[in-house]
Structures are given as structure tokens and as C-alpha cells.
Design a protein around this motif. Structure first.
Motif, PDB file in Angstrom:
ATOM      1  N   ASP A 130     -15.094  50.514  60.331  1.00 18.04           N
ATOM      2  CA  ASP A 130     -15.826  49.899  59.229  1.00 18.04           C
ATOM      3  C   ASP A 130     -15.972  48.391  59.395  1.00 18.04           C
ATOM      4  OD1 ASP A 130     -16.434  52.229  57.966  1.00 18.04           O
ATOM      5  OD2 ASP A 130     -14.832  52.124  56.487  1.00 18.04           O
ATOM      6  N   LEU A 131     -15.044  47.758  60.095  1.00 21.06           N
ATOM      7  CA  LEU A 131     -15.207  46.335  60.371  1.00 21.06           C
ATOM      8  C   LEU A 131     -16.228  46.095  61.483  1.00 21.06           C
ATOM      9  CD1 LEU A 131     -11.551  44.938  60.157  1.00 21.06           C
ATOM     10  CD2 LEU A 131     -13.459  44.416  58.638  1.00 21.06           C
ATOM     11  N   GLY A 132     -16.505  47.123  62.274  1.00 17.87           N
ATOM     12  CA  GLY A 132     -17.431  46.965  63.381  1.00 17.87           C
ATOM     13  C   GLY A 132     -18.801  47.563  63.154  1.00 17.87           C
ATOM     14  N   THR A 133     -19.027  48.184  61.991  1.00 14.35           N
ATOM     15  CA  THR A 133     -20.306  48.840  61.739  1.00 14.35           C
ATOM     16  C   THR A 133     -21.399  47.847  61.375  1.00 14.35           C
ATOM     17  OG1 THR A 133     -21.388  50.591  60.460  1.00 14.35           O
ATOM     18  CG2 THR A 133     -19.845  49.193  59.269  1.00 14.35           C
ATOM     19  N   HIS A 134     -22.643  48.276  61.547  1.00 15.66           N
ATOM     20  CA  HIS A 134     -23.782  47.479  61.106  1.00 15.66           C
ATOM     21  C   HIS A 134     -24.418  48.078  59.849  1.00 15.66           C
ATOM     22  CE1 HIS A 134     -24.049  44.739  64.591  1.00 15.66           C
ATOM     23  NE2 HIS A 134     -23.555  45.761  65.263  1.00 15.66           N
ATOM     24  N   ASP A 135     -23.771  49.073  59.255  1.00 20.23           N
ATOM     25  CA  ASP A 135     -24.304  49.717  58.050  1.00 20.23           C
ATOM     26  C   ASP A 135     -24.377  48.750  56.881  1.00 20.23           C
ATOM     27  OD1 ASP A 135     -24.365  52.043  59.469  1.00 20.23           O
ATOM     28  OD2 ASP A 135     -22.743  53.036  58.373  1.00 20.23           O
ATOM     29  N   GLU A 136     -25.434  48.868  56.093  1.00 25.10           N
ATOM     30  CA  GLU A 136     -25.465  48.224  54.784  1.00 25.10           C
ATOM     31  C   GLU A 136     -24.836  49.173  53.769  1.00 25.10           C
ATOM     32  OE1 GLU A 136     -29.262  46.813  53.521  1.00 25.10           O
ATOM     33  OE2 GLU A 136     -29.425  45.353  55.157  1.00 25.10           O
ATOM     34  N   LEU A 137     -24.410  48.624  52.634  1.00 25.77           N
ATOM     35  CA  LEU A 137     -23.835  49.462  51.587  1.00 25.77           C
ATOM     36  C   LEU A 137     -24.789  50.579  51.189  1.00 25.77           C
ATOM     37  CD1 LEU A 137     -22.250  46.769  49.235  1.00 25.77           C
ATOM     38  CD2 LEU A 137     -21.035  48.234  50.864  1.00 25.77           C
ATOM     39  N   ASP A 139     -26.788  52.232  52.922  1.00 20.13           N
ATOM     40  CA  ASP A 139     -26.788  53.330  53.883  1.00 20.13           C
ATOM     41  C   ASP A 139     -25.739  54.379  53.524  1.00 20.13           C
ATOM     42  OD1 ASP A 139     -28.763  52.040  55.369  1.00 20.13           O
ATOM     43  OD2 ASP A 139     -27.293  50.959  56.581  1.00 20.13           O
ATOM     44  N   ARG A 140     -24.723  53.977  52.771  1.00 18.70           N
ATOM     45  CA  ARG A 140     -23.643  54.891  52.394  1.00 18.70           C
ATOM     46  C   ARG A 140     -23.632  55.189  50.892  1.00 18.70           C
ATOM     47  NH1 ARG A 140     -18.312  53.178  55.967  1.00 18.70           N
ATOM     48  NH2 ARG A 140     -19.405  52.789  57.948  1.00 18.70           N
ATOM     49  N   GLY A 141     -24.670  54.733  50.198  1.00 18.45           N
ATOM     50  CA  GLY A 141     -24.731  54.964  48.762  1.00 18.45           C
ATOM     51  C   GLY A 141     -23.722  54.159  47.978  1.00 18.45           C
ATOM     52  N   LEU A 142     -23.322  53.006  48.492  1.00 21.07           N
ATOM     53  CA  LEU A 142     -22.302  52.181  47.852  1.00 21.07           C
ATOM     54  C   LEU A 142     -22.874  50.916  47.225  1.00 21.07           C
ATOM     55  CD1 LEU A 142     -19.503  52.399  50.585  1.00 21.07           C
ATOM     56  CD2 LEU A 142     -19.600  53.641  48.409  1.00 21.07           C
ATOM     57  N   ASP A 148     -28.965  44.833  46.304  1.00 22.79           N
ATOM     58  CA  ASP A 148     -27.661  44.685  46.954  1.00 22.79           C
ATOM     59  C   ASP A 148     -27.812  44.993  48.444  1.00 22.79           C
ATOM     60  OD1 ASP A 148     -25.039  44.537  47.686  1.00 22.79           O
ATOM     61  OD2 ASP A 148     -24.289  45.965  46.203  1.00 22.79           O
ATOM     62  N   HIS A 149     -27.973  43.947  49.236  1.00 26.18           N
ATOM     63  CA  HIS A 149     -28.174  44.122  50.674  1.00 26.18           C
ATOM     64  C   HIS A 149     -26.919  43.759  51.471  1.00 26.18           C
ATOM     65  CE1 HIS A 149     -32.349  44.908  49.947  1.00 26.18           C
ATOM     66  NE2 HIS A 149     -32.529  43.729  49.361  1.00 26.18           N
ATOM     67  N   ARG A 150     -25.776  43.738  50.831  1.00 28.93           N
ATOM     68  CA  ARG A 150     -24.542  43.433  51.543  1.00 28.93           C
ATOM     69  C   ARG A 150     -24.237  44.524  52.571  1.00 28.93           C
ATOM     70  NH1 ARG A 150     -20.225  43.258  47.122  1.00 28.93           N
ATOM     71  NH2 ARG A 150     -21.584  44.915  46.333  1.00 28.93           N
ATOM     72  N   THR A 151     -23.498  44.148  53.594  1.00 27.72           N
ATOM     73  CA  THR A 151     -23.111  45.115  54.609  1.00 27.72           C
ATOM     74  C   THR A 151     -21.691  45.612  54.337  1.00 27.72           C
ATOM     75  OG1 THR A 151     -22.162  43.465  56.112  1.00 27.72           O
ATOM     76  CG2 THR A 151     -24.528  43.909  56.306  1.00 27.72           C
ATOM     77  N   VAL A 152     -21.358  46.747  54.923  1.00 27.88           N
ATOM     78  CA  VAL A 152     -20.009  47.299  54.793  1.00 27.88           C
ATOM     79  C   VAL A 152     -18.989  46.316  55.334  1.00 27.88           C
ATOM     80  CG1 VAL A 152     -18.468  49.119  55.650  1.00 27.88           C
ATOM     81  CG2 VAL A 152     -20.762  49.710  54.821  1.00 27.88           C
ATOM     82  N   THR A 153     -19.278  45.736  56.495  1.00 27.76           N
ATOM     83  CA  THR A 153     -18.345  44.785  57.106  1.00 27.76           C
ATOM     84  C   THR A 153     -18.135  43.562  56.223  1.00 27.76           C
ATOM     85  OG1 THR A 153     -18.974  45.476  59.329  1.00 27.76           O
ATOM     86  CG2 THR A 153     -17.963  43.314  59.117  1.00 27.76           C
ATOM     87  N   GLU A 154     -19.201  43.037  55.649  1.00 28.23           N
ATOM     88  CA  GLU A 154     -19.119  41.852  54.788  1.00 28.23           C
ATOM     89  C   GLU A 154     -18.206  42.114  53.595  1.00 28.23           C
ATOM     90  OE1 GLU A 154     -22.192  39.184  52.037  1.00 28.23           O
ATOM     91  OE2 GLU A 154     -22.958  40.815  53.286  1.00 28.23           O
ATOM     92  N   VAL A 155     -18.394  43.231  52.931  1.00 26.30           N
ATOM     93  CA  VAL A 155     -17.598  43.541  51.741  1.00 26.30           C
ATOM     94  C   VAL A 155     -16.151  43.816  52.108  1.00 26.30           C
ATOM     95  CG1 VAL A 155     -17.278  45.214  49.884  1.00 26.30           C
ATOM     96  CG2 VAL A 155     -19.559  44.359  50.409  1.00 26.30           C
TER      97      VAL A 155
END
Length: 367
Positions: A130-137, A139-142, A148-155
Motif C-alpha cells: 500500500d505504500l508502493g501503490t499508485h492507486d487513488e482512493l 480506485d478502491r472505493g475509499l 477526493d483525488h488523494r492516493t492510497v500512499t498519500e493517506v
């Protein structure tokens, strides 16, 4: 009433940590706002006491958003609960993608509430991915807002850097533990089901946490390299050339997992420039004046933390102006990173230059 705040993207780990805290205190209560359907205007408040009794109530908000939930329901609920005197501890379980700082500071601002612990719960098996992914929130329904364009890694990174404790579900690899240690050296780590002895004895210091994380005056120290994870602190007392820096930005961000700090730009000598990067997501902003650029009368308006940080490295010629950036990465070539950063500094021949005809940062204004 004492408050423990538990955050984290990993719901099962967060739930285990909350249950452990509840079981450690007989007169305790947990509260959680379910934001899964906030996009449809629906928020539910879930409560559970130490005996396992649960209740669910719909929350009616003027606007369905995370900050409105905090302001219009969570804080009033905590104050009502404290007024009854029925509970010694309330465990606030934040929604997956909510960052802890705003909640913690809002709770700490209430005289009737005593914030004693801020904990981020993490699934050790998911941490590295999860620290290395490029997914946005999204993309995972979060995501919790339309824009809300934050990324999983950012959060996840912000959730890890703020708390005083990190609760781990499962045994982390040496690599994962090195990531945790370098992203937040100030945090203790413990299993999610660990006894909470001593967790509620002192208040969580939100001012210290803010100072530790604020790139305008945070103090990053040391160079670390362990289990494939390394952190480099780049500290220089010469300004950066705006054009060369702009050309290097994309490569600098791509080389690292996390970057943060402040820098001195030759084309904006009076302004602190702030750096925040999460992999290839880079945010640069104007952080206002360096202290050396302020009139003496304005010094009283500056926080003690920032004054102390500035005066540690004060230079009689250029005051607190300097480069102070910290980068953490996996498999990072630290020497190449430092060489790239150094190549962006003004040369001896360029020193004193104050006009840059193609300044990519010309449009940055003071905030």
C-alpha cells in the motif's frame, strides 16, 4: 473524559485495536462514523460499549462531508457523552481514509475532553504494497468527497507519520518495520491486541506533533539505510536555481517514496518554499516569508517552535534561508539523489543572480 483516536486504512487491523482498547477499560465506549455511503448523503454513527452492546443511528448533516461529520456530530457526541459521566474512556475509530491530525486537534481543543492517545492501526502484510501503490482512493472505493483525488500512499503515509503509537496486525518483515521507523521515528509500535497499560496516562501533544510534521520548520536528522529502506536528509546553505530544479522535479519525486521539507529558491529569496511528495505525486507551495525577511516587530507573531527551528541554523548573512529536505525510499540510490539535488544549486558564478527570465515558479504567491 479521556479520548483515544484510532485511524488507519486497514479496517480489520483498526477494529482489532479498538476492541483491545475497549476490553482494557471497563467504563469505555467506542464510536465510529460509517462514511461508506457519504456520496449519497448518508452517514451512520455506530457505538459499542465495553460489554459489547452496539447501537447504530443515522446522522443528519447540513452537508455530507468528513469535516461536517467531525464538526456537527462527532464533537457534540463526545461532549454529550462526557457530560453524562458514564464513561471514563471513548475510543474514536476514524473511517478508513480519514487522516488523524484534524480530528486530534479538534478533540484536543475541547476543555471537557482529554486526548490521551493517537494510534494508527496497520496490517503488516499489506503495508509495503500500500505504500508502493499508485492507486487513488477512488480506485478502491475509499474516497469521501466528489473531488477526493488523494492516493492510497498519500493517506497511509500521513496516517503513519502523525500518531504516537502504531498498532500492528501480524508480524512485520524487517523491511516493513524499517519503513515504519523511518517514516515516524517518534512512534512506539505494538501488536493490535497488546495490553494498553500506560496508554492513557498523559495527554497527546498535538502542538508537538504539528511541529514535527510541518515542513516549514520540521527538523529532519540523520541518514539511515536498513533492509532496503533508506532516508537521506539534504541540508545546504546555497539557493536553488529555479530552472534546473524544475527540470529535476519529476526525477526527484520518482526516485523516492516520501519527500518533505523546505527549500530556498533563488528567484524567491524572501519566501520559504515547501516540499511534499508521495512517490511521483509532488506538491510544492509558497509557505510565506523566511523569518529573516520579516520585520522585527512581526517576530512576536511567529510560533516559538518555528523560531527555535530557525535559530538552530541561523546564518549571519542569509538568516534562516537554507535547504532542508528529507527523502525516504526503497532501493534508493542515495548518492545519485544527493548529486542531482546538488546540481540544482546556484554555482559560484551564479551566486547573487536575482533575475530569471524563464522562472517556472514565478506564479507562486504567498499563502
Amino acid at each position: 473524559m479521556r479520548i483515544a483516536l484510532v485511524t488507519g486504512l486497514h479496517g480489520l487491523a483498526r477494529h482489532e485495536a479498538v476492541q483491545s482498547l475497549l476490553s482494557s477499560q471497563p467504563r469505555s465506549l467506542a464510536v465510529h462514523h460509517d462514511l461508506a455511503h457519504i456520496g449519497q448523503g448518508t452517514v451512520h454513527r455506530l457505538t459499542q460499549d465495553a460489554a459489547g452492546h452496539q447501537e447504530t443511528e443515522p446522522v443528519h448533516l447540513d452537508h455530507a462531508c468528513a469535516s461536517c461529520t467531525l464538526r456537527e456530530d462527532l464533537i457534540p457526541f463526545l461532549l454529550r457523552t462526557a457530560a453524562t459521566g458514564d464513561h471514563d474512556l471513548c475510543v474514536v475509530e476514524a473511517w478508513n481514509s480519514v487522516e488523524p491530525q484534524l480530528i486530534a486537534e479538534s478533540i484536543a481543543a475541547q476543555d471537557e475532553l482529554r486526548l490521551t492517545a493517537v494510534v494508527t492501526a496497520v496490517d503488516a502484510a499489506r503495508l509495503t504494497a500500500d505504500l508502493g501503490t499508485h492507486d487513488e482512493l477512488a480506485d478502491r472505493g475509499l474516497d469521501i468527497a466528489q473531488d477526493d483525488h488523494r492516493t492510497v500512499t498519500e493517506v497511509l503515509t500521513r496516517q503513519l507519520e502523525y500518531p504516537g503509537r502504531i498498532a500492528l496486525r501480524g508480524e512485520p518483515t524487517p523491511h516493513a518495520r524499517a519503513l515504519l521507523t523511518q517514516l515516524n521515528p517518534a512512534a512506539d509500535t505494538a501488536p493490535t491486541d497488546a495490553a494498553a497499560d500506560g496508554w492513557f496516562d498523559a495527554e497527546f501533544d498535538t502542538e508537538a506533533a504539528h511541529a514535527r510534521l510541518n515542513p516549514a520548520w520540521a527538523r529532519y536528522t540523520g541518514h539511515t539505510d536498513e533492509h532496503g529502506v533508506s532516508t537521506v536528509v539534504w541540508d545546504r546553505d546555497r539557493p536553488l536555481h529555479p530552472e534546473r530544479l524544475a527540470e529535476a522535479l519529476e526525477e526527484l519525486a520518482a526516485r523516492t517514496l516520501r519527500g518533505r521539507g523546505r527549500f530556498w529558491l533563488a528567484s524567491k529569496p524572501d519566501n520559504v518554499m515547501l516540499w511534499e511528495s508521495h512517490q511521483d505525486l509532488l506538491m510544492v507551495e509558497n509557505g510565506g516569508p523566511w523569518l529573516d525577511a520579516l520585520p522585527e516587530a512581526a517576530m512576536d507573531l511567529v510560533s516559538p517552535g518555528r523560531r527555535d527551528a530557525a535559530h538552530r541554523d541561523w546564518n549571519p548573512v542569509h538568516g534562516d534561508r537554507r535547504q532542508h529536505l528529507s527523502f525516504t525510499g526503497v532501493g534508493m540510490d542515495a548518492l545519485a539523489l544527493v548529486e542531482l539535488l546538488d546540481s540544482c544549486l546556484l554555482t559560484d558564478d551564479e551566486t547573487g543572480q536575482d533575475e530569471f527570465h524563464n522562472d517556472p515558479f514565478a506564479t507562486f504567491t504567498e499563502r
